[in-house]
Enzyme design. Structure first.
Site, PDB file in Angstrom:
ATOM      1  N   LYS A  13     -11.352  -4.159  -4.179  1.00  0.00           N
ATOM      2  CA  LYS A  13     -12.194  -2.993  -4.433  1.00  0.00           C
ATOM      3  C   LYS A  13     -11.365  -1.764  -4.789  1.00  0.00           C
ATOM      4  O   LYS A  13     -11.885  -0.790  -5.295  1.00  0.00           O
ATOM      5  CB  LYS A  13     -13.077  -2.729  -3.219  1.00  0.00           C
ATOM      6  CG  LYS A  13     -12.328  -2.622  -1.898  1.00  0.00           C
ATOM      7  CD  LYS A  13     -13.234  -2.841  -0.693  1.00  0.00           C
ATOM      8  CE  LYS A  13     -12.409  -3.044   0.574  1.00  0.00           C
ATOM      9  NZ  LYS A  13     -13.126  -3.618   1.678  1.00  0.00           N
ATOM     10  N   LYS A  51      -5.000 -10.295  -6.237  1.00  0.00           N
ATOM     11  CA  LYS A  51      -6.265 -10.655  -5.588  1.00  0.00           C
ATOM     12  C   LYS A  51      -7.365  -9.690  -6.047  1.00  0.00           C
ATOM     13  O   LYS A  51      -7.093  -8.533  -6.405  1.00  0.00           O
ATOM     14  CB  LYS A  51      -6.128 -10.635  -4.058  1.00  0.00           C
ATOM     15  CG  LYS A  51      -5.983  -9.274  -3.480  1.00  0.00           C
ATOM     16  CD  LYS A  51      -6.220  -9.254  -1.971  1.00  0.00           C
ATOM     17  CE  LYS A  51      -6.185  -7.793  -1.529  1.00  0.00           C
ATOM     18  NZ  LYS A  51      -6.375  -7.513  -0.170  1.00  0.00           N
ATOM     19  N   LYS A  89       0.807  -1.225   0.000  1.00  0.00           N
ATOM     20  CA  LYS A  89       0.000   0.000   0.000  1.00  0.00           C
ATOM     21  C   LYS A  89       0.837   1.270   0.000  1.00  0.00           C
ATOM     22  O   LYS A  89       0.345   2.327  -0.365  1.00  0.00           O
ATOM     23  CB  LYS A  89      -0.951   0.013   1.212  1.00  0.00           C
ATOM     24  CG  LYS A  89      -2.106  -0.967   1.069  1.00  0.00           C
ATOM     25  CD  LYS A  89      -3.204  -0.673   2.067  1.00  0.00           C
ATOM     26  CE  LYS A  89      -4.385  -1.606   1.858  1.00  0.00           C
ATOM     27  NZ  LYS A  89      -5.402  -1.466   2.885  1.00  0.00           N
TER      28      LYS A  89
HETATM   29  P1  TYM Z   1     -10.529  -5.799   4.220  1.00  0.00           P
HETATM   30  O1  TYM Z   1     -11.563  -4.781   4.492  1.00  0.00           O
HETATM   31  O2  TYM Z   1      -9.461  -5.476   3.224  1.00  0.00           O
HETATM   32  O3  TYM Z   1     -11.212  -7.136   3.748  1.00  0.00           O
HETATM   33  C1  TYM Z   1     -12.225  -7.736   4.520  1.00  0.00           C
HETATM   34  C2  TYM Z   1     -12.093  -9.250   4.490  1.00  0.00           C
HETATM   35  O4  TYM Z   1     -12.203  -9.734   3.145  1.00  0.00           O
HETATM   36  C3  TYM Z   1     -11.094 -10.580   2.855  1.00  0.00           C
HETATM   37  N1  TYM Z   1     -10.769 -10.430   1.428  1.00  0.00           N
HETATM   38  C4  TYM Z   1     -10.645 -11.450   0.569  1.00  0.00           C
HETATM   39  N2  TYM Z   1     -10.772 -12.776   0.726  1.00  0.00           N
HETATM   40  C5  TYM Z   1     -10.585 -13.554  -0.363  1.00  0.00           C
HETATM   41  N3  TYM Z   1     -10.276 -13.065  -1.585  1.00  0.00           N
HETATM   42  C6  TYM Z   1     -10.132 -11.731  -1.799  1.00  0.00           C
HETATM   43  N4  TYM Z   1      -9.857 -11.266  -3.004  1.00  0.00           N
HETATM   44  C7  TYM Z   1     -10.317 -10.859  -0.684  1.00  0.00           C
HETATM   45  N5  TYM Z   1     -10.269  -9.512  -0.517  1.00  0.00           N
HETATM   46  C8  TYM Z   1     -10.538  -9.273   0.778  1.00  0.00           C
HETATM   47  C9  TYM Z   1      -9.974 -10.076   3.760  1.00  0.00           C
HETATM   48  O5  TYM Z   1      -8.999 -11.063   3.971  1.00  0.00           O
HETATM   49  C10 TYM Z   1     -10.731  -9.723   5.022  1.00  0.00           C
HETATM   50  O6  TYM Z   1     -10.935 -10.882   5.814  1.00  0.00           O
HETATM   51  N6  TYM Z   1      -7.406  -5.502   8.120  1.00  0.00           N
HETATM   52  C11 TYM Z   1      -8.681  -6.014   7.675  1.00  0.00           C
HETATM   53  C12 TYM Z   1      -9.853  -5.516   8.477  1.00  0.00           C
HETATM   54  C13 TYM Z   1      -9.740  -5.692   9.965  1.00  0.00           C
HETATM   55  C14 TYM Z   1      -9.861  -6.925  10.652  1.00  0.00           C
HETATM   56  C15 TYM Z   1      -9.725  -6.589  12.033  1.00  0.00           C
HETATM   57  C16 TYM Z   1     -10.066  -8.248  10.265  1.00  0.00           C
HETATM   58  C17 TYM Z   1      -9.536  -4.723  10.877  1.00  0.00           C
HETATM   59  N7  TYM Z   1      -9.542  -5.253  12.126  1.00  0.00           N
HETATM   60  C18 TYM Z   1      -9.795  -7.566  13.024  1.00  0.00           C
HETATM   61  C19 TYM Z   1     -10.124  -9.210  11.250  1.00  0.00           C
HETATM   62  C20 TYM Z   1      -9.986  -8.881  12.618  1.00  0.00           C
HETATM   63  C21 TYM Z   1      -8.912  -5.588   6.232  1.00  0.00           C
HETATM   64  O7  TYM Z   1      -8.352  -4.624   5.776  1.00  0.00           O
HETATM   65  O8  TYM Z   1      -9.861  -6.288   5.584  1.00  0.00           O
END
Ligand code: TYM
Length: 330
Positions: free
Chosen positions: A197, A194, A113
């Site tokens: 969004k 991957k 990022k």
């Molecule tokens: P975020 O918002 O980027 O994504 C949310 C969840 O979706 C999963 N994900 C995917 N899984 C499979 N294939 C993909 N292409 C794909 N894109 C996204 C991510 O792995 C995630 O599970 N840091 C985290 C948010 C967060 C969090 C937490 C998660 C903040 N605090 C505490 C768990 C526990 C994030 O940026 O997810």
């Protein structure tokens, strides 16, 4: 026996994709039947990159509504905004002080990022410490996430262990819950990335709120290969394997069953059916989503979720502060 505790979060940045649904959200829905679940919209994480205030408000409500539309029952699971429970930021700071610069520098998500940017916010750097706080505040046993969050989970486990070592056993060491298939849904135009969004090419991802026409168009244009076999082999057929995996996740058929169904057929009919399978999965979610947004019920759901979560979070934070030697407020 006490039920195990689950926590996860999704950022309200941009549209949620089929990757978020398959990698995370659909597991949230399953886990709520067996565990004490906490599902957050992580707005404090979203502001580690600049957000337009109006867009952040809209997307926050949209993600919360999608949680419910996808099947999360707010009577079973706490659904809330991260910023509504102030203990996240408070424990986040404490976790930041327990984290070393070297650990944060090794985070691949930070490297991705921040690469090529002139100016990188400090919040983006300490993002994983806040994520650790999210998880540890509830002493979560299980954290359902996609593959890309695994490294952050490992750091969380290290920080929990470090705290326990210094201040006495307190935090549960959380386990990641990563699906075997679908943990990394790939981009439709390039299977080495991957599905995300934040990709500027909207054709590369399926947003959960894409119309059936958009979904059909995107899937018909999805990259395949010059072969002609609908066969799951991620190493040599990454694009087709990704589509098979999406088919499997959205239809409930196993990978082998999908392969069998399209034995001897070309990519055309397979992609056409895949589009219908995805539309059939998303249409009912979209319908419920519209009802939830119209009814305005999300405000109450988020208030109740935050109230319940704050009770748990306040207890943890108080104990952490006590163990660390903070002078109690008289
Ligand atoms: P975020 O918002 O980027 O994504 C949310 C969840 O979706 C999963 N994900 C995917 N899984 C499979 N294939 C993909 N292409 C794909 N894109 C996204 C991510 O792995 C995630 O599970 N840091 C985290 C948010 C967060 C969090 C937490 C998660 C903040 N605090 C505490 C768990 C526990 C994030 O940026 O997810």
């Amino acid at each position: 026996m006490k039920k195990k505790i689950v926590l996860s979060g999704i950022q309200p940045s941009g549209k949620l994709t089929l990757g978020n649904y398959i990698g995370a959200m659909q597991n949230f829905v399953q886990l709520q039947h067996e565990y004490d679940c906490n599902f957050m919209v992580v707005d404090l994480h979203a502001i580690t990159v600049t957000q337009e205030p109006e867009a952040l408000r809209e997307q926050s409500e949209a993600v919360a509504a999608l949680f419910i539309a996808a099947g999360i029952d707010p009577n079973k699971a706490n659904v809330y905004m991260q910023s509504h429970v102030p203990q996240h930021a408070q424990l986040g700071w404490i976790m930041t002080t327990l984290t070393s610069m070297g650990e944060l520098e090794r985070m691949t998500q930070f490297k991705d990022k921040s690469s090529g940017k002139d100016s990188v916010g400090a919040g983006l750097f300490v993002y994983p410490s806040l994520m650790a706080a999210d998880i540890l505040l509830y002493n979560a046993d299980l954290v359902p996430v996609g593959e890309d969050q695994k490294q952050h989970l490992e750091l969380t486990r290290d920080l929990a262990g470090r705290f326990n070592h210094r201040y006495g056993d307190f935090f549960t060491i959380p386990e990641p819950y990563i699906p075997k298939v679908g943990a990394r849904v790939m981009s439709l135009d390039d299977a080495s990335n991957k599905m995300s969004k934040s990709n500027p090419n909207a054709g590369s991802y399926i947003a959960l709120l894409d119309s059936p026409a958009e979904i059909r168009k995107k899937i018909s244009r999805a990259t395949t290969d010059s072969g002609r076999e609908v066969k799951y082999d991620p190493a040599s057929k990454p694009e087709v394997s990704n589509l098979i995996s999406i088919y499997s996740q959205c239809s409930g058929l196993s990978i082998e069953e999908v392969e069998k169904r399209y034995e001897g057929q070309m990519y055309g009919p397979f992609k056409k059916d895949l589009a219908e399978v995805v539309v059939a999965k998303l249409e009912p979610i979209q319908e419920r989503y519209r009802q939830i947004r119209e009814s305005g019920e999300i405000t109450d759901i988020l208030r109740q979720g935050a109230e319940r979560a704050e009770e748990l979070a306040a207890r943890t934070l108080a104990e952490v502060q006590k163990r660390m030697g903070f002078l109690p407020k008289a």
